[in-house]
Each structure stands twice: as structure tokens, then as C-alpha cells.
Motif scaffolding. Sequence first.
Motif: not given
Lengths: 295, 285
Positions: A259-270
Motif C-alpha cells: 500500500i505505497y501511499r501509506d508507507i510514505s505517510a507512516i514513514l514521514l510521521l515516524l
Amino acid sequence: MTGPVTPKPSADIVTIVEAQRRDLQRDKRRQTLLFLGVLVVLVAVSGHLGEVSWQKFVNGIPRFGSYISRTLPPVSPETLWADLGRWMWAGGRWVGLLFDTVLIAFVATTLGVVAGFFLSFPAARNLAGGVVHYQLARRFLELMRTVPELVFAMLFVFAFGLGALAGVLAIALHTMGVLGKLFSEINETISDKSLEGVVAAGASRDQVIRLGVVPQVLPAFISYTLLRFEINVRSASVIGFVGAGGIGQELMFVINQFIYRDISAILLLLIITVALVDIVSEKIRHRILDGEQRR
Amino acid sequence: MTTAADRIARVSRTYPALLYPDPRKLWGRRAAWVAFVLAFLWASYHLGLSPMRFWTGFTDLWIIARQMVPPTHNGFWLDYLAALLETLAIAFLGTILASLISIPLGFLGARNVVPSFAIHFGLRRVLDVVRGVDTLIWALIFVSVVGLGPFAGILAIALNDTGVLAKIYAEAVENADRKAGEGVRSAGGSGADVARLAIWPQVFPVFLSNSLYFFEANTRSATILGVVGAGGIGFFLADRIRVNAWSDVAFIILLILPTVAAIDYLSRWLRKKAIGRHDAPGARM
């Protein structure tokens, strides 16, 4: 080093210097070649063991690039906020999970520090009650430090069930091992004078540690503790991979399901969370160290 | 003749903070402690930790511990050893790769070599991002990019380490003595000559010692990469835990511990040889 250069007394000084220089250069070159040779052999052997080939690099690197670009959300200036909103569609839940992650690190660091604090005195050569205590404390801390957190987490997930408890205990044990050793090394550097003063006043062993040792080592202890807290936040972000709480489980899910978009979103928040924790921890550290210098 | 009480009173008047601590400071400190304990209790409650669950789990843990003795390999010891060698290979190649990438990045990110604010700032932020994500997360991502196997682990370690090493290398270049560079320049050397003849000899020992230090740390992280399928002994470890083969788990852990200790020892010895002291400058903890 150069071999003994024994020129004839009549030899020109330039010849002597040049000869010495040549010898030095030859030795240096031989050393460098040896170093590179050993390195190349080791790389070849590990390349074979690690199943590496040029083909893999050539294929893999562009694929990583396209992977990264696929994770980036489509953002256009006209619909900026709507795009960002769609990107962070589960932002509230993710922030909650990240908050849990930081709490896991906080609770685990606290437990680990308390245990490491008490073990650091028997593990310090100058304060240990005896050789047996010293060796026992040292070996125990070493074991806790060397077993990776994730291994503890896997064992604890079996024993305590899925959830934060397993992760907290795993990180706490590792923290105890690391900080217990660091603390004991700080204990070994304290000055004997203040200890002698407390002993001369008739203090018991506990009082010597309470009044003679702790005031000297406390600022360094707190500083190391905060550094460890920063590291533990990072560890807490991955223990969810084995079901031990925090953001990790969600992250593993979205990566494995592509789920590509969610990967970048979670990594950004992390990344933002980790950066915030680092900044706050550094502020506190500086305040404590400054206060200590003013006294 | 003054009594002891009089003298104490006089001393405490002259030096107010000496005998009795400043009440504001004292209560401030106590309040901070109370707040800390409350925060700890609330966090534990929020995470669902309870002494009850701890004690029930503890009995299970005891069962695991008992079944770990004696450690057995069930005929798999050759596979375990091969996986252990693979772990070392992952750590070694990851470190080499990270070091090779970090050398140009280190020079590029040093303010005294490339005096461009944009490059400096941009590179540092990229490195921050790379560093902020744990090796295991990168490993998981690389497994879905290049497939299962040690190659994913090598790339993960290389990427994460580049984030840290390039920063340390850049700082080493910035801390290099400028006088040597001035000497090379006054003898007619170009910018490349300054980097090669004046800066490189100064920073190489620092680079080498930090890379060795990272090899040591990477050996530890490489032991668990197999949990996400990125090669090494971690695969067997996770697998044996999954099927509750506790005596095999104990055997694998007993293989890992001396290996890590041996690598620690070797790296410390090489570091000492390389620069003549124990700890890596610039590396924290």
C-alpha cells in the motif's frame, strides 16, 4: 620503517634523502597493497556468501528508485489540502500508534534505567561487594546486552501474548544491559577522596553509595539515559514487526501489502516523531548539564 | 562561649543554601518527581500493562527457560553455521558499501570543502531521513524491492549506515587541520590535491576506525535481519521460535553470543592498531 641507510660519507645529501624517500614510499605502497588485497579477498568471500552479483545491483537500484517514487502521493497546487488529507487518511490512528510507540520507549527506558542503576554498583570494580558479585553482575549485564531486543520480544510475545507488554519488557532488559555497563564505567571513574570522606564519617556501604557516589555520577547517568531513550524510540518502532506493540505492526502490514501511499505517510510521521523526541531530549540534556556547571 | 546551635544559625545566615536547600528548588524537584511517577503510571495503564498479566506470563517464561536446557541442534548445526557466516557477510558488505558511499558524501557535506549552503543543508536533511528509519524497516522495504535473501539485508545496512557514517565523515573532514591544506595550495596544488594530500591523510584513520565500529554494530543488527526475510541466522531464530522449538532457539543464541563477542574483540583490536586508541571518535555510545 626504513632499513639502515649507510651511504658513503662522500655521497651527495640529495642522494641520501632521495634514497630514504624511495624506501619510505616503497614500504608505504606495500602496506597499502596488502591492506587492499586483504579487503578484496574478504569482499569476494563475503560476496559469495551473501549471494551478491553485479546483476543484482544493476537490477535492484533502479527498482528501488521506482519503489520510492511510487510511494509519493500525487500532489497538485490547486487541490493541495485535499491531496494531503487523502494521503494522511488514517493520520489520527497513526499518530495514536506513534504516541504508543513513544510511551513504550518511555516506560521501557524507565524500567531499564532503574534496574541498570542498581546493578551498576556491584558491576563497578571499585564498589563491588566482592569478586562473586562483580562477576555475576557483569556477566548478567553482558548477556542482556548481547541478545538482540527483537529476540527477547519474540520470546516475550509467546509468554505474555501480543501487545505492548512484551515490547516494553524486551526493550527494558536490553536497556538495563547497556546502561548498567555504561553506569558501572562511570562509577569506576569517580574520585576516591569523597568516598573516603563519607567512609571516615562512619557511613555504611549503602550510605557511601547514596552520599558519596550518586551525587557525582547523577548528571552523567541522566545524560546517558536520555540518549538511550532516543535510541529506544527507534527500537520501539520495529518491535511491532513481531507483534510487540507500537507502530511496527501497521508499518509491516502496509509494506507487505504494497500500500505505497501509506508507507510514505507512516514513514514521514515516524521521522517527524523521532526528530521531535531527539530535539526535546537534547534540550533537557543541555539544561541538566548547564545547571550542573553552574553549581 | 557560643553554643553549637548558635554557630549553625550563623553559618546558615551567611550561606543560606548550604545547610537548608532553597525551598522553591526543593519543592520544584519533588513536584518533578511526582509528575514523573504519575506519567509513568499513566503510560503503563494506557499501554495495558498490569502486574497480573506479568505474573501469568512469567510462568510461561519459566516453561520456555526450562525447555531451553539442554540446547540442541537436531542435526541442523551445519545450516546454522552457514547462516552465521552469511550474517557476518551481510554486516561486512553492508559496512564496506556504506563506507564507500560515505567517502564522497563526507567530502561533499563538509563546509570547508564545498562551501555551498544549499548542498550542505540538502545533504544533511536527506541523511537525517535515511537515519531516522530503522535498519529493520529498510530491510523490510528492500525485501519487497529485491526479493527475499541476504542482498536485501546488505542494502538495508548500507543505506542506514550511510546516513550516520556520511555525517561523521563530513564532521571529520570539517575538523581536519587547515594548515596542511594551505601548505599544499601554496605549493601550487589544486582543490583535488588539497583533498588528496592534505585532508585525506588526516581523516583516513577516523574513517577507518568508525567503519570498524559500525561493522561491530552491524554484526549485531544483522543477526535479526532474517526475521523479516533479509538473510542470516535470524531466519532460523524466528522460525524456531515460531514452532516453539526452544532448545534449538537456545542453541542458536549460544552460537550468536560468542560470534558477536569475537567480532567485538577483533574490531577493538584493529581499531587500536589503526589509530592507537580504543573508542571511535565522533561515535556516541
